[in-house]
Design a protein around this motif. Structure first.
Motif, PDB file in Angstrom:
ATOM      1  N   ARG A  26      51.110  -5.089 -22.299  1.00  0.00           N
ATOM      2  CA  ARG A  26      50.814  -6.321 -22.087  1.00  0.00           C
ATOM      3  C   ARG A  26      51.314  -6.991 -20.814  1.00  0.00           C
ATOM      4  O   ARG A  26      52.506  -7.234 -20.264  1.00  0.00           O
ATOM      5  CB  ARG A  26      51.420  -6.854 -23.050  1.00  0.00           C
ATOM      6  CG  ARG A  26      51.116  -8.360 -23.032  1.00  0.00           C
ATOM      7  CD  ARG A  26      51.925  -8.732 -24.140  1.00  0.00           C
ATOM      8  NE  ARG A  26      52.457 -10.733 -23.706  1.00  0.00           N
ATOM      9  CZ  ARG A  26      51.790 -11.021 -24.892  1.00  0.00           C
ATOM     10  NH1 ARG A  26      51.590 -10.587 -26.456  1.00  0.00           N
ATOM     11  NH2 ARG A  26      52.486 -12.311 -25.248  1.00  0.00           N
ATOM     12  N   TRP A  27      50.034  -7.399 -19.869  1.00  0.00           N
ATOM     13  CA  TRP A  27      50.559  -8.497 -18.452  1.00  0.00           C
ATOM     14  C   TRP A  27      50.613  -9.961 -18.503  1.00  0.00           C
ATOM     15  O   TRP A  27      49.461 -10.663 -18.994  1.00  0.00           O
ATOM     16  CB  TRP A  27      49.261  -7.302 -17.510  1.00  0.00           C
ATOM     17  CG  TRP A  27      48.977  -6.358 -17.077  1.00  0.00           C
ATOM     18  CD1 TRP A  27      49.968  -5.501 -16.535  1.00  0.00           C
ATOM     19  CD2 TRP A  27      48.888  -4.856 -17.295  1.00  0.00           C
ATOM     20  NE1 TRP A  27      50.006  -4.449 -15.880  1.00  0.00           N
ATOM     21  CE2 TRP A  27      48.867  -4.369 -17.057  1.00  0.00           C
ATOM     22  CE3 TRP A  27      47.653  -4.862 -18.649  1.00  0.00           C
ATOM     23  CZ2 TRP A  27      48.174  -2.688 -17.086  1.00  0.00           C
ATOM     24  CZ3 TRP A  27      47.272  -3.732 -18.700  1.00  0.00           C
ATOM     25  CH2 TRP A  27      47.612  -2.928 -18.289  1.00  0.00           C
ATOM     26  N   GLU A  28      51.285 -10.409 -18.537  1.00  0.00           N
ATOM     27  CA  GLU A  28      51.373 -11.409 -18.590  1.00  0.00           C
ATOM     28  C   GLU A  28      51.176 -12.532 -17.304  1.00  0.00           C
ATOM     29  O   GLU A  28      51.223 -12.063 -16.525  1.00  0.00           O
ATOM     30  CB  GLU A  28      52.949 -12.116 -18.783  1.00  0.00           C
ATOM     31  CG  GLU A  28      53.778 -11.297 -19.877  1.00  0.00           C
ATOM     32  CD  GLU A  28      53.611 -11.966 -21.562  1.00  0.00           C
ATOM     33  OE1 GLU A  28      52.587 -13.152 -21.498  1.00  0.00           O
ATOM     34  OE2 GLU A  28      53.815 -11.193 -22.468  1.00  0.00           O
ATOM     35  N   PRO A  29      50.493 -13.769 -17.804  1.00  0.00           N
ATOM     36  CA  PRO A  29      50.585 -14.548 -16.504  1.00  0.00           C
ATOM     37  C   PRO A  29      50.891 -15.002 -16.115  1.00  0.00           C
ATOM     38  O   PRO A  29      52.435 -15.699 -16.427  1.00  0.00           O
ATOM     39  CB  PRO A  29      48.966 -15.881 -16.570  1.00  0.00           C
ATOM     40  CG  PRO A  29      49.925 -15.722 -18.471  1.00  0.00           C
ATOM     41  CD  PRO A  29      49.890 -14.440 -18.907  1.00  0.00           C
ATOM     42  N   ASN A  30      51.214 -15.405 -14.721  1.00  0.00           N
ATOM     43  CA  ASN A  30      52.937 -16.086 -13.274  1.00  0.00           C
ATOM     44  C   ASN A  30      52.573 -17.163 -14.267  1.00  0.00           C
ATOM     45  O   ASN A  30      51.410 -17.594 -13.382  1.00  0.00           O
ATOM     46  CB  ASN A  30      52.165 -15.340 -11.709  1.00  0.00           C
ATOM     47  CG  ASN A  30      53.577 -16.066 -10.889  1.00  0.00           C
ATOM     48  OD1 ASN A  30      54.481 -16.274 -11.667  1.00  0.00           O
ATOM     49  ND2 ASN A  30      53.671 -15.744  -9.964  1.00  0.00           N
ATOM     50  N   LEU A  31      53.380 -17.454 -14.789  1.00  0.00           N
ATOM     51  CA  LEU A  31      53.655 -18.851 -15.029  1.00  0.00           C
ATOM     52  C   LEU A  31      54.229 -19.879 -14.929  1.00  0.00           C
ATOM     53  O   LEU A  31      56.063 -19.124 -14.645  1.00  0.00           O
ATOM     54  CB  LEU A  31      53.444 -19.328 -17.178  1.00  0.00           C
ATOM     55  CG  LEU A  31      52.120 -18.807 -17.708  1.00  0.00           C
ATOM     56  CD1 LEU A  31      52.313 -18.966 -19.422  1.00  0.00           C
ATOM     57  CD2 LEU A  31      50.645 -19.862 -17.288  1.00  0.00           C
ATOM     58  N   LYS A  32      54.469 -21.657 -14.506  1.00  0.00           N
ATOM     59  CA  LYS A  32      55.626 -21.924 -13.548  1.00  0.00           C
ATOM     60  C   LYS A  32      55.368 -23.441 -14.706  1.00  0.00           C
ATOM     61  O   LYS A  32      54.253 -23.918 -14.844  1.00  0.00           O
ATOM     62  CB  LYS A  32      55.865 -22.561 -12.487  1.00  0.00           C
ATOM     63  CG  LYS A  32      55.391 -20.959 -12.090  1.00  0.00           C
ATOM     64  CD  LYS A  32      56.561 -19.869 -11.367  1.00  0.00           C
ATOM     65  CE  LYS A  32      56.527 -18.666 -10.720  1.00  0.00           C
ATOM     66  NZ  LYS A  32      57.614 -18.428 -11.370  1.00  0.00           N
ATOM     67  N   VAL A  33      57.071 -24.204 -15.432  1.00  0.00           N
ATOM     68  CA  VAL A  33      56.690 -24.463 -15.406  1.00  0.00           C
ATOM     69  C   VAL A  33      57.056 -26.163 -15.069  1.00  0.00           C
ATOM     70  O   VAL A  33      58.218 -25.768 -13.847  1.00  0.00           O
ATOM     71  CB  VAL A  33      58.491 -24.479 -17.040  1.00  0.00           C
ATOM     72  CG1 VAL A  33      57.958 -26.054 -17.500  1.00  0.00           C
ATOM     73  CG2 VAL A  33      58.586 -23.601 -18.056  1.00  0.00           C
ATOM     74  N   MET A  34      56.007 -27.133 -15.383  1.00  0.00           N
ATOM     75  CA  MET A  34      55.516 -27.961 -13.822  1.00  0.00           C
ATOM     76  C   MET A  34      56.479 -29.417 -15.053  1.00  0.00           C
ATOM     77  O   MET A  34      56.448 -29.750 -16.606  1.00  0.00           O
ATOM     78  CB  MET A  34      54.917 -28.015 -13.227  1.00  0.00           C
ATOM     79  CG  MET A  34      54.067 -27.099 -12.220  1.00  0.00           C
ATOM     80  SD  MET A  34      52.986 -27.168 -11.763  1.00  0.00           S
ATOM     81  CE  MET A  34      52.953 -28.914 -10.702  1.00  0.00           C
ATOM     82  N   LYS A  35      57.192 -30.929 -14.308  1.00  0.00           N
ATOM     83  CA  LYS A  35      57.471 -32.104 -15.478  1.00  0.00           C
ATOM     84  C   LYS A  35      56.343 -32.240 -14.645  1.00  0.00           C
ATOM     85  O   LYS A  35      56.173 -32.836 -13.317  1.00  0.00           O
ATOM     86  CB  LYS A  35      58.756 -32.237 -14.674  1.00  0.00           C
ATOM     87  CG  LYS A  35      60.233 -31.956 -15.722  1.00  0.00           C
ATOM     88  CD  LYS A  35      61.014 -32.455 -15.766  1.00  0.00           C
ATOM     89  CE  LYS A  35      62.346 -31.304 -16.422  1.00  0.00           C
ATOM     90  NZ  LYS A  35      63.720 -32.364 -15.973  1.00  0.00           N
ATOM     91  N   VAL A  36      55.452 -32.965 -16.019  1.00  0.00           N
ATOM     92  CA  VAL A  36      54.363 -34.037 -15.131  1.00  0.00           C
ATOM     93  C   VAL A  36      54.143 -35.490 -16.015  1.00  0.00           C
ATOM     94  O   VAL A  36      55.134 -35.327 -17.340  1.00  0.00           O
ATOM     95  CB  VAL A  36      53.193 -33.425 -16.146  1.00  0.00           C
ATOM     96  CG1 VAL A  36      51.413 -34.217 -15.530  1.00  0.00           C
ATOM     97  CG2 VAL A  36      52.949 -31.816 -14.930  1.00  0.00           C
ATOM     98  N   SER A  37      53.811 -36.730 -15.393  1.00  0.00           N
ATOM     99  CA  SER A  37      53.824 -37.516 -15.816  1.00  0.00           C
ATOM    100  C   SER A  37      52.423 -38.006 -16.482  1.00  0.00           C
ATOM    101  O   SER A  37      51.201 -38.048 -15.749  1.00  0.00           O
ATOM    102  CB  SER A  37      53.985 -38.539 -15.339  1.00  0.00           C
ATOM    103  OG  SER A  37      53.272 -39.019 -13.722  1.00  0.00           O
TER     104      SER A  37
END
Length: 64
Positions: free
Chosen positions: A28-39
Motif C-alpha cells: 500500500r502506497w500512502e500519499p505524502n500528507l502534512k498536517v497544517m493549522k488553518v483558520s
C-alpha cells in the motif's frame, strides 16, 4: 485516522511488490500528507494536505 488529503481527496493506492523471482506481495502506497493549522470561520482547525496540493498552491486559499 484516514490517510486522505482534505483538499483533493488523494488516498492510498494498492498494488503488488514484485521481487526479482517474480513473487508478489501486497503493498500500500500512502500519499505524502502534512498536517497544517488553518483558520476557518474564526476557528483554528487541522487539515491533512498532500504535498502536490501544497506545491500547486491549492492550500493557500485556506490559510489566513
Amino acid at each position: 485516522m484516514a490517510r486522505r488529503c482534505d483538499i483533493c481527496g488523494k488516498g492510498p493506492v494498492y498494488g503488488n511488490n514484485i521481487s526479482h523471482s517474480h513473487r508478489k506481495t501486497r503493498t500500500r502506497w500512502e500519499p505524502n500528507l502534512k498536517v497544517m493549522k488553518v483558520s476557518m470561520g474564526g476557528k483554528t482547525v487541522r487539515m491533512k494536505v498532500c504535498m502536490s496540493c501544497l506545491h500547486a498552491g491549492k492550500a493557500d486559499q485556506f490559510i489566513h
